[in-house]
Design an enzyme around this catalytic site. Structure first.
Site, PDB file in Angstrom:
ATOM      1  CG  HIS A   1      55.934  64.500  -2.898  1.00 38.04           C
ATOM      2  ND1 HIS A   1      56.305  65.079  -1.702  1.00 38.04           N
ATOM      3  CD2 HIS A   1      54.769  65.102  -3.248  1.00 38.04           C
ATOM      4  CE1 HIS A   1      55.396  65.985  -1.350  1.00 38.04           C
ATOM      5  NE2 HIS A   1      54.458  66.026  -2.268  1.00 38.04           N
TER       6      HIS A   1
ATOM      7  CG  ASP B   1      53.662  71.609  -3.242  1.00 36.40           C
ATOM      8  OD1 ASP B   1      53.144  71.607  -4.373  1.00 36.40           O
ATOM      9  OD2 ASP B   1      53.260  70.887  -2.311  1.00 36.40           O
TER      10      ASP B   1
ATOM     11  CG  HIS C   1      51.971  68.310   0.094  1.00 39.13           C
ATOM     12  ND1 HIS C   1      51.258  68.769  -0.997  1.00 39.13           N
ATOM     13  CD2 HIS C   1      51.082  67.702   0.908  1.00 39.13           C
ATOM     14  CE1 HIS C   1      49.982  68.437  -0.851  1.00 39.13           C
ATOM     15  NE2 HIS C   1      49.840  67.799   0.301  1.00 39.13           N
TER      16      HIS C   1
ATOM     17  CG  ASP D   1      49.884  72.145  -3.022  1.00 36.60           C
ATOM     18  OD1 ASP D   1      50.737  73.048  -3.000  1.00 36.60           O
ATOM     19  OD2 ASP D   1      50.181  70.916  -3.107  1.00 36.60           O
TER      20      ASP D   1
HETATM   21  N1  Q9C Z   1      43.862  63.804   1.355  1.00 33.67           N
HETATM   22  C1  Q9C Z   1      51.965  67.393  -4.642  1.00 33.67           C
HETATM   23  O1  Q9C Z   1      51.344  68.379  -4.276  1.00 33.67           O
HETATM   24  N2  Q9C Z   1      48.209  62.744  -0.490  1.00 33.67           N
HETATM   25  N3  Q9C Z   1      51.701  66.177  -4.165  1.00 33.67           N
HETATM   26  C2  Q9C Z   1      46.980  63.455  -0.661  1.00 33.67           C
HETATM   27  C3  Q9C Z   1      44.762  63.954   0.237  1.00 33.67           C
HETATM   28  C4  Q9C Z   1      49.259  63.000  -1.415  1.00 33.67           C
HETATM   29  C5  Q9C Z   1      50.671  65.987  -3.185  1.00 33.67           C
HETATM   30  C6  Q9C Z   1      45.959  63.051   0.340  1.00 33.67           C
HETATM   31  C7  Q9C Z   1      49.555  64.432  -1.635  1.00 33.67           C
HETATM   32  C8  Q9C Z   1      50.672  64.615  -2.635  1.00 33.67           C
HETATM   33  C9  Q9C Z   1      53.019  67.493  -5.670  1.00 33.67           C
HETATM   34 ZN    ZN Z   2      51.789  69.707  -2.774  1.00 31.47          ZN
END
Ligand code: Q9C
Ligand code: ZN
Length: 340
Positions: free
Chosen positions: A159, A194, A196, A283
């Site tokens: 990110h 991932d 995301h 994840d």
């Molecule tokens: N309800 C990576 O997996 N927002 N980043 C989370 C949870 C941010 C995840 C909100 C998620 C970023 C590297």
């Molecule tokens: Zn992620």
């Protein structure tokens, strides 16, 4: 299989993040790296190597110098007179088209940082630099002839863009690795698995015809990072066609996930890359606390087999994955599937 890990990655210890205006526990905790490392040792992978000072150079080659200066110095300058010291969160964000750089560091807190989940603590810079150095060293080993190398990166990186950071990420580890591979010659495909979308990684790749970026991820219309990762984003200018996004709906089951990954991998191969960088996130796991996909531990073995079947020299970079109890198992399954 060589593994690259730096103990100082563990110095990043965010006390809390801010979610819906309230202090909230962070998911990127130290135990994530501890679990992954334990799985590596248990499975007999290695040697486990540390990066060196000489592995930091690509960070400066790919990231905005002012952002790096901010990450390196802001915590200390803001905490020079505050007691107790506190991690830095942004309060103000630049509107589109208004991105001046204020002299007051307080005003810079939102200049590069995109969200409230990515605080800058006393050792965040040191840990982020160590994490990126792991990816850099891993790329050096790949260039040196290794077939598969795993960079145990924490904090994660996908990110973080050239001049922005967020989503628990500060420096883009996959982009650092990609830069080292590109310096050695040949094109790179970045395959992001991932949960995301890697909005930072896409920003690095989208204008570059020599770097392909492909990702399958939760539909950004419904989840983080919200503002990028849509299927119609296909690259910019000379990089047109080098981005491939396959957003998936919430609760995507494993079979649909694996079918989509096969299509994405075929797209990567059509680019005929010299090197493969895989942004590995766990994840997508069925029990992940912030994911909704249905990938099982056995599914990670299938994913490993698929990656191995591509026959490319492959650098694995750790990204997310937050279900601690099975994190090690899932990495072991992936590496077993890879067969290295
Ligand atoms: N309800 C990576 O997996 N927002 N980043 C989370 C949870 C941010 C995840 C909100 C998620 C970023 C590297
Ligand atoms: Zn992620």
């Amino acid at each position: 299989m060589r593994v690259v890990y730096a103990p100082s990655e563990q110095k990043h210890r965010p006390g809390h993040v801010v979610k819906k205006g309230k202090p909230s526990a962070t998911y990127d905790i130290r135990e994530r790296a501890t679990r992954l490392l334990a799985a590596i040792r248990r499975q007999g992978h290695g040697p486990i190597l540390a990066p060196s000072q000489d592995d930091t150079w690509p960070i400066r080659a790919i990231h905005d110098a002012n952002m790096l200066d901010y990450l390196e110095t802001a915590y200390d300058s803001e905490n020079a007179s505050s007691d107790p010291a506190e991690a830095l969160f942004p309060t103000f964000f630049p509107p589109p088209g208004q991105r001046r750089r204020p002299t007051r560091v307080y005003g810079r807190r939102g200049l590069y940082c995109t969200d409230m989940g990515t605080p800058l603590g006393p050792h965040t810079w040191e840990a982020a630099r160590a994490s990126a150095s792991c990816a850099s060293a891993a790329a050096r080993y790949i260039v040196g002839g290794e077939h598969t190398v795993y960079a145990l990166c924490r904090p994660p990186g996908h990110h973080a863009g050239p001049d922005f950071f967020g989503g628990y990420c500060y420096l883009n580890n996959a982009a650092v690795a990609t830069h080292v591979l590109r310096q050695a010659g040949g094109t790179v495909a970045v395959l992001d698995i991932d949960y995301h979308h890697g909005n930072g990684s896409q920003a690095f790749s989208e204008g570059d015809p020599e770097v392909w970026y492909g990702s399958l991820h939760i539909d950004p219309a419904t989840d983080y990072p919200f503002f990028a990762g849509y299927a119609d984003e296909r690259g910019v200018g000379d990089g047109e066609g080098t981005v491939c996004n396959m957003p998936l709906p919430p609760n995507t089951p494993e079979t649909a996930y694996l079918q989509t990954l096969e299509r994405l991998a075929a797209m990567a191969m059509a680019f005929e890359p010299h090197w493969l960088v895989v942004s590995v996130g766990f994840d997508t796991y069925a029990h992940d606390p912030i994911g909704t996909f249905g990938v099982t531990t056995d599914g990670y073995a299938r994913i490993g087999e698929l990656i191995a079947s591509l026959g490319l020299r492959t650098l694995l970079v750790q990204e997310g994955g937050y279900y601690l109890a099975d994190l090690g198992r899932n990495l072991s399954a992936l590496l077993a599937g890879l067969g290295s």
